[in-house]
Design an enzyme around this catalytic site. Sequence first.
Site, PDB file in Angstrom:
ATOM      1  N   VAL A 183      10.660  -7.339   9.693  1.00 18.22           N
ATOM      2  CA  VAL A 183      11.813  -6.442   9.846  1.00 18.22           C
ATOM      3  C   VAL A 183      11.484  -5.442  10.955  1.00 18.22           C
ATOM      4  O   VAL A 183      10.377  -4.883  10.997  1.00 18.22           O
ATOM      5  CB  VAL A 183      12.123  -5.714   8.519  1.00 18.22           C
ATOM      6  CG1 VAL A 183      13.241  -4.702   8.705  1.00 18.22           C
ATOM      7  CG2 VAL A 183      12.488  -6.724   7.445  1.00 18.22           C
ATOM      8  N   MET A 200       0.839  -1.204   0.000  1.00 23.04           N
ATOM      9  CA  MET A 200       0.000   0.000   0.000  1.00 23.04           C
ATOM     10  C   MET A 200       0.873   1.252   0.000  1.00 23.04           C
ATOM     11  O   MET A 200       0.392   2.356   0.283  1.00 23.04           O
ATOM     12  CB  MET A 200      -0.933   0.006   1.210  1.00 23.04           C
ATOM     13  CG  MET A 200      -1.908  -1.176   1.198  1.00 23.04           C
ATOM     14  SD  MET A 200      -3.396  -0.882   2.153  1.00 23.04           S
ATOM     15  CE  MET A 200      -2.721  -0.630   3.781  1.00 23.04           C
ATOM     16  N   GLY A 201       2.168   1.101  -0.273  1.00 28.69           N
ATOM     17  CA  GLY A 201       3.063   2.263  -0.355  1.00 28.69           C
ATOM     18  C   GLY A 201       3.536   2.738   1.004  1.00 28.69           C
ATOM     19  O   GLY A 201       3.438   2.013   2.002  1.00 28.69           O
ATOM     20  N   GLN A 218       5.469 -11.688   7.293  1.00 32.96           N
ATOM     21  CA  GLN A 218       4.972 -12.438   8.445  1.00 32.96           C
ATOM     22  C   GLN A 218       4.440 -11.487   9.516  1.00 32.96           C
ATOM     23  O   GLN A 218       3.674 -11.873  10.387  1.00 32.96           O
ATOM     24  CB  GLN A 218       6.101 -13.316   8.993  1.00 32.96           C
ATOM     25  CG  GLN A 218       5.695 -14.320  10.027  1.00 32.96           C
ATOM     26  CD  GLN A 218       4.630 -15.289   9.528  1.00 32.96           C
ATOM     27  OE1 GLN A 218       4.688 -15.766   8.403  1.00 32.96           O
ATOM     28  NE2 GLN A 218       3.643 -15.546  10.364  1.00 32.96           N
ATOM     29  N   ARG A 238       2.253   2.593   9.705  1.00 32.29           N
ATOM     30  CA  ARG A 238       1.436   3.308  10.697  1.00 32.29           C
ATOM     31  C   ARG A 238       2.253   3.795  11.899  1.00 32.29           C
ATOM     32  O   ARG A 238       1.721   4.547  12.716  1.00 32.29           O
ATOM     33  CB  ARG A 238       0.282   2.420  11.177  1.00 32.29           C
ATOM     34  CG  ARG A 238      -0.755   2.165  10.086  1.00 32.29           C
ATOM     35  CD  ARG A 238      -1.990   1.464  10.623  1.00 32.29           C
ATOM     36  NE  ARG A 238      -3.090   1.496   9.671  1.00 32.29           N
ATOM     37  CZ  ARG A 238      -3.418   0.492   8.843  1.00 32.29           C
ATOM     38  NH1 ARG A 238      -2.740  -0.632   8.883  1.00 32.29           N
ATOM     39  NH2 ARG A 238      -4.431   0.614   7.995  1.00 32.29           N
ATOM     40  N   MET A 285       8.534  -2.747  12.020  1.00 31.43           N
ATOM     41  CA  MET A 285       8.314  -1.621  11.102  1.00 31.43           C
ATOM     42  C   MET A 285       6.892  -1.664  10.558  1.00 31.43           C
ATOM     43  O   MET A 285       6.374  -2.739  10.256  1.00 31.43           O
ATOM     44  CB  MET A 285       9.311  -1.677   9.953  1.00 31.43           C
ATOM     45  CG  MET A 285      10.696  -1.325  10.386  1.00 31.43           C
ATOM     46  SD  MET A 285      11.756  -1.073   8.956  1.00 31.43           S
ATOM     47  CE  MET A 285      13.301  -0.803   9.798  1.00 31.43           C
ATOM     48  N   GLN A 339     -10.453  -2.640   2.051  1.00 32.59           N
ATOM     49  CA  GLN A 339      -9.994  -3.326   3.265  1.00 32.59           C
ATOM     50  C   GLN A 339     -10.005  -2.416   4.485  1.00 32.59           C
ATOM     51  O   GLN A 339      -9.557  -2.811   5.552  1.00 32.59           O
ATOM     52  CB  GLN A 339      -8.629  -3.976   3.055  1.00 32.59           C
ATOM     53  CG  GLN A 339      -7.467  -3.003   2.924  1.00 32.59           C
ATOM     54  CD  GLN A 339      -6.189  -3.726   2.529  1.00 32.59           C
ATOM     55  OE1 GLN A 339      -6.084  -4.251   1.426  1.00 32.59           O
ATOM     56  NE2 GLN A 339      -5.213  -3.776   3.430  1.00 32.59           N
ATOM     57  N   ASP A 385       2.196  -9.463   9.145  1.00 35.24           N
ATOM     58  CA  ASP A 385       0.738  -9.588   9.027  1.00 35.24           C
ATOM     59  C   ASP A 385       0.406 -11.082   8.943  1.00 35.24           C
ATOM     60  O   ASP A 385      -0.019 -11.594   7.905  1.00 35.24           O
ATOM     61  CB  ASP A 385       0.250  -8.835   7.792  1.00 35.24           C
ATOM     62  CG  ASP A 385       0.510  -7.351   7.917  1.00 35.24           C
ATOM     63  OD1 ASP A 385      -0.238  -6.669   8.626  1.00 35.24           O
ATOM     64  OD2 ASP A 385       1.501  -6.860   7.329  1.00 35.24           O
ATOM     65  N   HIS A 421       9.083  -3.516   3.672  1.00 36.02           N
ATOM     66  CA  HIS A 421       8.656  -3.733   2.278  1.00 36.02           C
ATOM     67  C   HIS A 421       9.857  -4.086   1.396  1.00 36.02           C
ATOM     68  O   HIS A 421       9.802  -4.982   0.557  1.00 36.02           O
ATOM     69  CB  HIS A 421       8.025  -2.456   1.702  1.00 36.02           C
ATOM     70  CG  HIS A 421       6.781  -2.000   2.390  1.00 36.02           C
ATOM     71  ND1 HIS A 421       6.721  -0.837   3.127  1.00 36.02           N
ATOM     72  CD2 HIS A 421       5.536  -2.534   2.436  1.00 36.02           C
ATOM     73  CE1 HIS A 421       5.494  -0.678   3.600  1.00 36.02           C
ATOM     74  NE2 HIS A 421       4.750  -1.684   3.207  1.00 36.02           N
TER      75      HIS A 421
HETATM   76  P1  AMP Z   1       1.367  -2.919   3.469  1.00 35.99           P
HETATM   77  O1  AMP Z   1       1.947  -1.852   2.591  1.00 35.99           O
HETATM   78  O2  AMP Z   1       1.256  -2.543   4.899  1.00 35.99           O
HETATM   79  O3  AMP Z   1       0.107  -3.511   2.894  1.00 35.99           O
HETATM   80  O4  AMP Z   1       2.421  -4.097   3.440  1.00 35.99           O
HETATM   81  C1  AMP Z   1       2.814  -4.686   2.241  1.00 35.99           C
HETATM   82  C2  AMP Z   1       3.558  -5.957   2.548  1.00 35.99           C
HETATM   83  O5  AMP Z   1       4.701  -5.658   3.342  1.00 35.99           O
HETATM   84  C3  AMP Z   1       2.701  -6.948   3.365  1.00 35.99           C
HETATM   85  O6  AMP Z   1       2.931  -8.259   2.887  1.00 35.99           O
HETATM   86  C4  AMP Z   1       3.223  -6.757   4.753  1.00 35.99           C
HETATM   87  O7  AMP Z   1       3.062  -7.901   5.567  1.00 35.99           O
HETATM   88  C5  AMP Z   1       4.695  -6.485   4.485  1.00 35.99           C
HETATM   89  N1  AMP Z   1       5.306  -5.806   5.628  1.00 35.99           N
HETATM   90  C6  AMP Z   1       4.845  -4.712   6.286  1.00 35.99           C
HETATM   91  N2  AMP Z   1       5.644  -4.410   7.343  1.00 35.99           N
HETATM   92  C7  AMP Z   1       6.616  -5.357   7.346  1.00 35.99           C
HETATM   93  C8  AMP Z   1       7.751  -5.603   8.192  1.00 35.99           C
HETATM   94  N3  AMP Z   1       8.032  -4.831   9.240  1.00 35.99           N
HETATM   95  N4  AMP Z   1       8.546  -6.653   7.896  1.00 35.99           N
HETATM   96  C9  AMP Z   1       8.277  -7.463   6.842  1.00 35.99           C
HETATM   97  N5  AMP Z   1       7.226  -7.275   6.001  1.00 35.99           N
HETATM   98  C10 AMP Z   1       6.413  -6.242   6.248  1.00 35.99           C
END
Ligand code: AMP
Length: 304
Positions: free
Chosen positions: A179, A33-34, A151, A190, A187, A64, A153, A40
């Site tokens: 991470v 989602m950027g 992982q 939000r 990380m 969502q 999420d 990421h």
């Molecule tokens: P999002 O932009 O929040 O939808 O996240 C996109 C992808 O990055 C999803 O598969 C998340 O689970 C992954 N992601 C978000 N934060 C982390 C993190 N701290 N470590 C690893 N993957 C992450």
Amino acid sequence: MRICRTSSEMQQACRELKKNTVPERGLGFVPTMGALHAGHLSLIALARAECDVVVASIFVNPRQFAAGEDFAVYPREFEEDCRKLESAGVEILFAPAPDDMYPSGATTFVEVEGIGNRLDGASRPGHFRGVATVVAKLFNIVGPDRAYFGQKDAAQVAVLRAMVRDLNFPVNLVACPTVREEDGLAMSSRNRYLSADERRRALILSRTLEAAQHLVKTEVRGAQVLRDALPEALAADPLLQIDYVAVVDPGTLEPIENIDNGALIAIAAWFGKTRLIDNVVIEPVAQRANPDLSQAPARELSHA
Ligand code: AMP
């Protein structure tokens, strides 16, 4: 890096790109989602290492987010994200407008019953319906051989694994480690919502999970012990509001009694107006690197 703004352009571009891949390495896909951070980028790096071509998407998926959630204020940093993706070696970025993904009359949804209503699915009704629907669409548009998810999420990974299995998507879903910041905070896009004080207090999540992990290594095998101990440890911060504390099967997200066959220990909590999630996965006893730490001193959860 090529940027595609419409589904039809993206579908065509991915088809062309796939012609240049060998089947074993194929096309890797990282949906986001950027507001990209190192979490990421770790997904992109793994995709880059494992695949011939790497495709990413940035789409803040309105379906969502429930009414009253942070869709309108969710951070959007497109230019900077593009620079990060380009230097990470992404070949194509898909960045559609909501109208392209959901033209008027789009009334088809993907619902993962059961799993989709547990953990975040219980706290955020409709959330995983929106996630499964958009990821199914993205898979059909991109046609990835491998798709990378965090992982962090964990419930999302479980829901999407079920969707891939139930709907026969020809994609290999790869779950990547969480991470963290240097001090342990997972990380998240939000995290920027947190005040300095909330940011400091938010460390209780990773510390509590770490202590829980330690208890598992040393003495605890019953899930209920953890279900009781975690909220007690979190009560050290009286301002924190627990959304859920779960000790569940990582595949079905159903509560378990014994963690010998593996477990997902997950927490969701509010710090002011910001809801954060974190988790650890406990391997089945047979797969644990060092299952017999019975001599190691137990660390009390309440000291987390
Ligand atoms: P999002 O932009 O929040 O939808 O996240 C996109 C992808 O990055 C999803 O598969 C998340 O689970 C992954 N992601 C978000 N934060 C982390 C993190 N701290 N470590 C690893 N993957 C992450």
